[in-house]
Design a protein around this motif. Structure first.
Motif, PDB file in Angstrom:
ATOM      1  N   ARG A  66      10.079  12.504  -4.282  1.00 24.18           N
ATOM      2  CA  ARG A  66       9.509  13.751  -4.559  1.00 24.18           C
ATOM      3  C   ARG A  66       8.175  13.179  -5.601  1.00 24.18           C
ATOM      4  NH1 ARG A  66      10.836  18.830  -3.956  1.00 24.18           N
ATOM      5  NH2 ARG A  66      12.242  19.244  -2.423  1.00 24.18           N
ATOM      6  N   ASN A 132      18.100  18.613  -2.991  1.00 22.17           N
ATOM      7  CA  ASN A 132      16.458  19.138  -2.546  1.00 22.17           C
ATOM      8  C   ASN A 132      16.456  20.423  -2.471  1.00 22.17           C
ATOM      9  OD1 ASN A 132      14.683  16.994  -1.705  1.00 22.17           O
ATOM     10  ND2 ASN A 132      16.241  16.135  -0.224  1.00 22.17           N
ATOM     11  N   SER A 133      17.238  21.250  -2.049  1.00 19.96           N
ATOM     12  CA  SER A 133      16.882  22.987  -2.003  1.00 19.96           C
ATOM     13  C   SER A 133      16.928  23.264  -3.377  1.00 19.96           C
ATOM     14  CB  SER A 133      18.043  23.442  -1.415  1.00 19.96           C
ATOM     15  OG  SER A 133      19.245  23.460  -1.889  1.00 19.96           O
ATOM     16  N   SER A 136      13.558  22.351  -4.990  1.00 17.90           N
ATOM     17  CA  SER A 136      12.512  23.352  -4.131  1.00 17.90           C
ATOM     18  C   SER A 136      12.342  24.700  -4.742  1.00 17.90           C
ATOM     19  CB  SER A 136      12.477  23.299  -2.819  1.00 17.90           C
ATOM     20  OG  SER A 136      12.656  22.342  -2.205  1.00 17.90           O
ATOM     21  N   SER A 139      10.853  24.294  -8.209  1.00 22.94           N
ATOM     22  CA  SER A 139       9.334  23.970  -8.191  1.00 22.94           C
ATOM     23  C   SER A 139       8.514  25.592  -7.959  1.00 22.94           C
ATOM     24  CB  SER A 139       9.184  23.216  -7.216  1.00 22.94           C
ATOM     25  OG  SER A 139       9.813  21.651  -7.503  1.00 22.94           O
ATOM     26  N   LYS A 140       9.287  26.339  -7.368  1.00 26.21           N
ATOM     27  CA  LYS A 140       8.553  27.743  -6.985  1.00 26.21           C
ATOM     28  C   LYS A 140       8.874  28.558  -7.972  1.00 26.21           C
ATOM     29  CE  LYS A 140       9.366  26.642  -1.912  1.00 26.21           C
ATOM     30  NZ  LYS A 140      10.106  27.125  -0.895  1.00 26.21           N
TER      31      LYS A 140
END
Length: 311
Positions: A66, A132-133, A136, A139-140
């Motif tokens: 990442r 991973n999820s 994400s 990050s959002k």
């Protein structure tokens, strides 16, 4: 929060029990001999170590893919400089999560349980497969984050000490502490085995054990439980203090032994001990402030707050 080139992923890990034993005995065969000599099962240490190291490697692969990545052993936490855009991943146990949060300033923490069969992981809501999820979502800016209230001790000479779980103020060894306690407009001199001041985050730990002992004594009078025995909310803007084993005498009283500390209701203590008085946080006895004669300390809510990702 949005992902940028400035984002750095910091993985915080700790040595396993096996690694700590090897550090103590120099080699694994010597450590294994020590365990077997004491009728302990070396295979449990090996299994725990192998799985933990495997999970660390899996997390490293995810984070390196990442972007910027830093691996950080627990022992270097006090001197490490975290950046404002860091995303911190902690691979448990629970104690490592609590320890890490104290050194951060608002950076989100993603806590991973490396071995759900071994650790309950109250502070470890995720497993490696979720990483991973979760990243994400973080990050959002769409993740669920629990804010955590910290406690702070500030002495009259300007020293400060933060706590994410609890503060202990009292004797360095198993003796009585002598001090003056001021709270809610009242002051009294006390003799006790020390004072526990708990955050919501730590309220199911040491604080809960103090309550359990008190309730156990009171059961003879019909008292079965206390409303705070199950703890209180991590983000609650308050602390709770409890005096351990207060002793009534001609010079010491026991009327101010339990109460709530808030922004408008701090707890103040003045030491009457010529030596061996200490203040330490989160059970770390070797990191303390001296609390001897002439020292006055004010306990209250810290401005800093922790941020633990929970969903």
């Amino acid at each position: 929060m949005t992902t940028t080139n400035q984002t750095r992923y910091v993985l915080v890990w700790r040595k396993t029990r096996l690694e700590e034993l090897v550090g103590r005995f120099n080699t694994w065969p010597q450590a294994q001999f020590y365990l077997e000599h004491n009728q302990a099962d070396p295979s449990d240490y090996l299994a725990e170590h192998d799985l933990y190291r495997q999970r660390v490697q899996e997390i490293e692969q995810v984070l390196k893919a990442r972007g910027r990545f830093q691996s950080l052993s627990r022992q270097y936490l006090p001197s490490f400089q975290f950046g404002p855009d860091d995303v911190v991943v902690v691979i448990g146990q629970d104690g490592l999560v609590a320890n890490t949060l104290k050194y951060l300033d608002g950076q989100p923490v993603i806590a991973i349980n490396p071995d759900p069969q071994r650790w309950d992981g109250i502070l470890l809501p995720f497993e490696t497969k979720d990483l991973n999820s979760v990243i994400s979502t973080v990050s959002k800016g769409q993740s669920t984050v629990n804010e955590i209230t910290f406690a702070q001790a500030r002495t009259n000479d300007g020293q400060t000490l933060l706590a994410i779980n609890d503060l202990f103020i009292g004797p360095k060894s198993h003796t009585s502490a002598r001090y003056s306690l001021t709270w809610d407009g009242q002051t009294e001199q006390q003799s006790s085995s020390g004072i526990i001041v708990s955050t919501g985050f730590g309220s199911t730990g040491w604080f809960a054990s103090v309550l359990a002992g008190a309730v156990g004594v009171m059961k003879e009078t019909g008292t079965q439980n206390h409303p705070l025995q199950g703890g209180f909310d991590w983000s609650a803007p308050k602390l709770q203090f409890a005096v351990r084993e207060p002793f009534p005498s001609r010079t010491s009283s026991t009327s101010l032994v339990f109460g709530e500390v808030s922004l408008n209701k701090p707890l103040s203590l003045e030491s009457m001990m010529p030596e061996n008085g200490v203040i330490f946080s989160d059970g770390v006895e070797n990191d303390y402030l001296l609390f001897n004669s002439g020292c006055r300390v004010t306990i209250g809510l810290a401005e800093k707050r922790g941020r633990l990702v929970t969903g």
